[in-house]
Scaffold this motif. Structure first.
Motif, PDB file in Angstrom:
ATOM      1  N   PRO A 179       0.831  -1.210   0.000  1.00 50.62           N
ATOM      2  CA  PRO A 179       0.000   0.000   0.000  1.00 50.62           C
ATOM      3  C   PRO A 179       0.866   1.260   0.000  1.00 50.62           C
ATOM      4  O   PRO A 179       1.958   1.273   0.583  1.00 50.62           O
ATOM      5  CB  PRO A 179      -0.783  -0.113   1.306  1.00 50.62           C
ATOM      6  N   VAL A 180       0.387   2.303  -0.654  1.00 53.23           N
ATOM      7  CA  VAL A 180       1.086   3.588  -0.684  1.00 53.23           C
ATOM      8  C   VAL A 180       0.471   4.495   0.375  1.00 53.23           C
ATOM      9  O   VAL A 180      -0.751   4.655   0.443  1.00 53.23           O
ATOM     10  CB  VAL A 180       0.969   4.249  -2.076  1.00 53.23           C
ATOM     11  N   LEU A 181       1.304   5.085   1.233  1.00 58.33           N
ATOM     12  CA  LEU A 181       0.836   5.982   2.286  1.00 58.33           C
ATOM     13  C   LEU A 181       1.071   7.434   1.880  1.00 58.33           C
ATOM     14  O   LEU A 181       2.183   7.809   1.513  1.00 58.33           O
ATOM     15  CB  LEU A 181       1.562   5.686   3.592  1.00 58.33           C
ATOM     16  N   VAL A 182       0.010   8.216   1.932  1.00 59.68           N
ATOM     17  CA  VAL A 182       0.077   9.633   1.558  1.00 59.68           C
ATOM     18  C   VAL A 182      -0.104  10.493   2.814  1.00 59.68           C
ATOM     19  O   VAL A 182      -1.127  10.380   3.493  1.00 59.68           O
ATOM     20  CB  VAL A 182      -1.013   9.980   0.530  1.00 59.68           C
ATOM     21  N   PRO A 183       0.867  11.351   3.160  1.00 63.13           N
ATOM     22  CA  PRO A 183       0.727  12.203   4.346  1.00 63.13           C
ATOM     23  C   PRO A 183      -0.440  13.178   4.186  1.00 63.13           C
ATOM     24  O   PRO A 183      -0.647  13.741   3.107  1.00 63.13           O
ATOM     25  CB  PRO A 183       2.059  12.961   4.406  1.00 63.13           C
ATOM     26  N   ARG A 184      -1.198  13.360   5.262  1.00 58.69           N
ATOM     27  CA  ARG A 184      -2.286  14.351   5.241  1.00 58.69           C
ATOM     28  C   ARG A 184      -2.386  14.985   6.618  1.00 58.69           C
ATOM     29  O   ARG A 184      -2.543  14.298   7.623  1.00 58.69           O
ATOM     30  CB  ARG A 184      -3.618  13.695   4.854  1.00 58.69           C
ATOM     31  N   SER A 185      -2.276  16.307   6.660  1.00 61.92           N
ATOM     32  CA  SER A 185      -2.337  17.043   7.918  1.00 61.92           C
ATOM     33  C   SER A 185      -3.485  18.045   7.874  1.00 61.92           C
ATOM     34  O   SER A 185      -3.967  18.427   6.801  1.00 61.92           O
ATOM     35  CB  SER A 185      -1.019  17.790   8.177  1.00 61.92           C
ATOM     36  N   GLY A 186      -3.894  18.490   9.041  1.00 59.47           N
ATOM     37  CA  GLY A 186      -4.954  19.481   9.114  1.00 59.47           C
ATOM     38  C   GLY A 186      -5.242  19.861  10.542  1.00 59.47           C
ATOM     39  O   GLY A 186      -4.688  19.275  11.482  1.00 59.47           O
ATOM     40  N   SER A 187      -6.096  20.850  10.719  1.00 64.58           N
ATOM     41  CA  SER A 187      -6.440  21.306  12.064  1.00 64.58           C
ATOM     42  C   SER A 187      -7.848  20.854  12.417  1.00 64.58           C
ATOM     43  O   SER A 187      -8.753  20.864  11.578  1.00 64.58           O
ATOM     44  CB  SER A 187      -6.339  22.829  12.163  1.00 64.58           C
ATOM     45  N   ILE A 188      -8.022  20.436  13.663  1.00 64.87           N
ATOM     46  CA  ILE A 188      -9.324  20.004  14.152  1.00 64.87           C
ATOM     47  C   ILE A 188      -9.554  20.605  15.526  1.00 64.87           C
ATOM     48  O   ILE A 188      -8.616  21.038  16.205  1.00 64.87           O
ATOM     49  CB  ILE A 188      -9.427  18.464  14.222  1.00 64.87           C
ATOM     50  N   ALA A 189     -10.815  20.616  15.961  1.00 60.17           N
ATOM     51  CA  ALA A 189     -11.140  21.208  17.251  1.00 60.17           C
ATOM     52  C   ALA A 189     -10.676  20.326  18.407  1.00 60.17           C
ATOM     53  O   ALA A 189     -10.225  20.827  19.444  1.00 60.17           O
ATOM     54  CB  ALA A 189     -12.638  21.452  17.345  1.00 60.17           C
ATOM     55  N   SER A 190     -10.773  19.002  18.229  1.00 61.69           N
ATOM     56  CA  SER A 190     -10.334  18.065  19.261  1.00 61.69           C
ATOM     57  C   SER A 190     -10.018  16.731  18.592  1.00 61.69           C
ATOM     58  O   SER A 190     -10.526  16.440  17.504  1.00 61.69           O
ATOM     59  CB  SER A 190     -11.410  17.875  20.340  1.00 61.69           C
ATOM     60  N   VAL A 191      -9.207  15.910  19.240  1.00 62.37           N
ATOM     61  CA  VAL A 191      -8.781  14.651  18.639  1.00 62.37           C
ATOM     62  C   VAL A 191      -9.825  13.572  18.923  1.00 62.37           C
ATOM     63  O   VAL A 191      -9.562  12.565  19.588  1.00 62.37           O
ATOM     64  CB  VAL A 191      -7.389  14.224  19.148  1.00 62.37           C
ATOM     65  N   LYS A 255      -3.154  29.287  19.173  1.00 60.98           N
ATOM     66  CA  LYS A 255      -3.592  30.131  20.293  1.00 60.98           C
ATOM     67  C   LYS A 255      -5.097  30.051  20.501  1.00 60.98           C
ATOM     68  O   LYS A 255      -5.591  30.273  21.601  1.00 60.98           O
ATOM     69  CB  LYS A 255      -3.175  31.580  20.042  1.00 60.98           C
ATOM     70  N   LYS A 256      -5.818  29.730  19.435  1.00 61.09           N
ATOM     71  CA  LYS A 256      -7.277  29.614  19.543  1.00 61.09           C
ATOM     72  C   LYS A 256      -7.718  28.198  19.913  1.00 61.09           C
ATOM     73  O   LYS A 256      -8.913  27.915  19.964  1.00 61.09           O
ATOM     74  CB  LYS A 256      -7.931  30.043  18.237  1.00 61.09           C
ATOM     75  N   GLY A 257      -6.764  27.316  20.182  1.00 58.75           N
ATOM     76  CA  GLY A 257      -7.107  25.984  20.639  1.00 58.75           C
ATOM     77  C   GLY A 257      -7.294  24.937  19.565  1.00 58.75           C
ATOM     78  O   GLY A 257      -7.632  23.793  19.861  1.00 58.75           O
ATOM     79  N   ARG A 258      -7.064  25.313  18.310  1.00 69.07           N
ATOM     80  CA  ARG A 258      -7.153  24.329  17.235  1.00 69.07           C
ATOM     81  C   ARG A 258      -5.909  23.427  17.281  1.00 69.07           C
ATOM     82  O   ARG A 258      -4.810  23.878  17.592  1.00 69.07           O
ATOM     83  CB  ARG A 258      -7.226  25.012  15.873  1.00 69.07           C
ATOM     84  N   ILE A 259      -6.116  22.156  16.969  1.00 65.20           N
ATOM     85  CA  ILE A 259      -5.034  21.175  17.054  1.00 65.20           C
ATOM     86  C   ILE A 259      -4.647  20.717  15.654  1.00 65.20           C
ATOM     87  O   ILE A 259      -5.512  20.256  14.892  1.00 65.20           O
ATOM     88  CB  ILE A 259      -5.460  19.951  17.896  1.00 65.20           C
ATOM     89  N   PHE A 260      -3.367  20.876  15.317  1.00 60.21           N
ATOM     90  CA  PHE A 260      -2.883  20.365  14.041  1.00 60.21           C
ATOM     91  C   PHE A 260      -2.448  18.897  14.249  1.00 60.21           C
ATOM     92  O   PHE A 260      -1.671  18.596  15.163  1.00 60.21           O
ATOM     93  CB  PHE A 260      -1.711  21.186  13.529  1.00 60.21           C
ATOM     94  N   VAL A 261      -2.973  18.022  13.390  1.00 58.75           N
ATOM     95  CA  VAL A 261      -2.648  16.590  13.518  1.00 58.75           C
ATOM     96  C   VAL A 261      -2.091  16.069  12.202  1.00 58.75           C
ATOM     97  O   VAL A 261      -2.319  16.649  11.115  1.00 58.75           O
ATOM     98  CB  VAL A 261      -3.894  15.772  13.908  1.00 58.75           C
ATOM     99  N   ARG A 262      -1.360  14.953  12.297  1.00 53.36           N
ATOM    100  CA  ARG A 262      -0.784  14.308  11.124  1.00 53.36           C
ATOM    101  C   ARG A 262      -1.393  12.921  10.951  1.00 53.36           C
ATOM    102  O   ARG A 262      -1.595  12.200  11.938  1.00 53.36           O
ATOM    103  CB  ARG A 262       0.734  14.167  11.256  1.00 53.36           C
ATOM    104  N   THR A 263      -1.666  12.557   9.715  1.00 55.74           N
ATOM    105  CA  THR A 263      -2.139  11.211   9.413  1.00 55.74           C
ATOM    106  C   THR A 263      -1.415  10.707   8.159  1.00 55.74           C
ATOM    107  O   THR A 263      -0.829  11.506   7.412  1.00 55.74           O
ATOM    108  CB  THR A 263      -3.656  11.162   9.137  1.00 55.74           C
ATOM    109  N   SER A 264      -1.446   9.413   7.947  1.00 59.68           N
ATOM    110  CA  SER A 264      -0.941   8.813   6.716  1.00 59.68           C
ATOM    111  C   SER A 264      -2.077   7.990   6.122  1.00 59.68           C
ATOM    112  O   SER A 264      -2.563   7.049   6.758  1.00 59.68           O
ATOM    113  CB  SER A 264       0.263   7.912   6.992  1.00 59.68           C
ATOM    114  N   VAL A 265      -2.500   8.369   4.921  1.00 60.41           N
ATOM    115  CA  VAL A 265      -3.679   7.762   4.307  1.00 60.41           C
ATOM    116  C   VAL A 265      -3.238   6.699   3.306  1.00 60.41           C
ATOM    117  O   VAL A 265      -2.353   6.931   2.469  1.00 60.41           O
ATOM    118  CB  VAL A 265      -4.537   8.828   3.597  1.00 60.41           C
ATOM    119  N   PHE A 266      -3.844   5.531   3.375  1.00 56.13           N
ATOM    120  CA  PHE A 266      -3.549   4.461   2.424  1.00 56.13           C
ATOM    121  C   PHE A 266      -4.165   4.826   1.082  1.00 56.13           C
ATOM    122  O   PHE A 266      -5.356   5.059   0.975  1.00 56.13           O
ATOM    123  CB  PHE A 266      -4.125   3.142   2.916  1.00 56.13           C
ATOM    124  N   SER A 267      -3.314   4.858   0.052  1.00 56.55           N
ATOM    125  CA  SER A 267      -3.783   5.234  -1.278  1.00 56.55           C
ATOM    126  C   SER A 267      -4.247   4.014  -2.058  1.00 56.55           C
ATOM    127  O   SER A 267      -3.668   2.940  -1.929  1.00 56.55           O
ATOM    128  CB  SER A 267      -2.644   5.918  -2.034  1.00 56.55           C
TER     129      SER A 267
END
Length: 267
Positions: A179-191, A255-267
């Motif tokens: 499987p090919v893993l594609v990095p994907r990051s983004g901000s969410i309110a909570s994990v 500062k506003k409490g948003r959380i940046f997270v990292r994931t690896s998505v199976f392509s």
């Protein structure tokens, strides 16, 4: 979602296999289990008093990142490493089929659905088929199956869709596709699991919550029943009909409490 009757039958089958492995001293196993079936199996194995084949069971699908896996119950004389080595060598209960399109210059590419449909058209049950991996060019597929069906498939399967194919019966260790893993990051309110699903699959939180409610979300093979569930770093998350990814953890908090997270998505 599996019916209650299906779950009851599977649970009974697992209890019987565990008991036979312990009493008779040989390996017993299921067919290939889906993620929901694996989740059901883990619930059964957590029951008090369930024999587990000398105290050990193994979920294995022919490669480390397999979705569909066979549940093995081991006798006292065998450990997990020995079982996997046996399966990888092609001397176990599973085999790998290398399927190549003949005359690729003029042929149509084959996909996962094409391969699965062609196999099931032969009358093969779904639990006899494991993962199906495709090479990037679309002209080669690797299919994990129960070894008892491999010779029949090699003899009877001559076309997939409109493509004529050649099939080789090989050991699971021969499979080169991964499987090919594609990095994907983004901000969410909570994990929470619903927030992660919304970010990874570009859907709304409410749509993510509906997926959880329909029992279509799995973390490390177990069904998630709450939208507020917080997965551990490294968790493998699968969603029926959408795909799968690995939760890699938090990067930073704004500062506003948003959380940046990292994931690896199976392509």
């Amino acid at each position: 979602m599996r019916s209650r009757e299906d779950e009851t039958l599977l649970a009974g089958r697992i209890r019987d296999l565990a008991r036979r492995a312990e009493q008779n001293g040989y390996v017993t196993h299921t067919g290939f289990l889906s993620l929901s079936e694996q989740s059901c199996a883990m619930s059964v194995l957590a029951e008090p008093g369930i024999p587990q084949g000398g105290g050990r069971y193994v979920l294995y699908g022919g490669m480390p990142d397999a979705d569909r896996k066979v549940l093995f119950f081991l006798p006292a004389y065998m450990d997990e490493e020995e079982l996997i080595e046996q399966e990888q060598s092609g001397e176990g209960i599973m085999a790998c089929l290398k399927i190549e399109v003949r005359g690729t210059g003029f042929a149509k590419e084959i996909g996962h659905r094409d391969c699965l449909g062609a196999l099931m058209h032969l009358g093969i049950e779904r639990d006899q088929i494991g993962d199906i991996l495709l090479e990037k060019d679309g002209f080669c597929a690797w299919v994990f199956v129960l070894a008892s069906m491999a010779e029949f498939i090699c003899r009877e399967l001559v076309t997939i869709g409109r493509a004529h194919v050649d099939i080789q019966f090989v050991s699971p260790s021969a499979c080169t596709a991964r499987p090919v893993l594609v990095p994907r990051s983004g901000s969410i309110a909570s994990v929470r699991i619903d927030s992660l699903l919304a970010m990874v699959f570009h859907i709304s939180r409410s749509a993510a919550q509906e997926l959880v409610g329909r029992e279509e979300v799995f973390v490390d093979g177990r069904t998630v029943s709450s939208s507020s569930y917080v997965p551990a770093v490294g968790s493998r998350i699968s969603v029926r009909g959408h795909g799968k990814f690995i939760y890699e953890g938090e990067e930073k908090t704004t500062k506003k409490g948003r959380i940046f997270v990292r994931t690896s998505v199976f392509s």
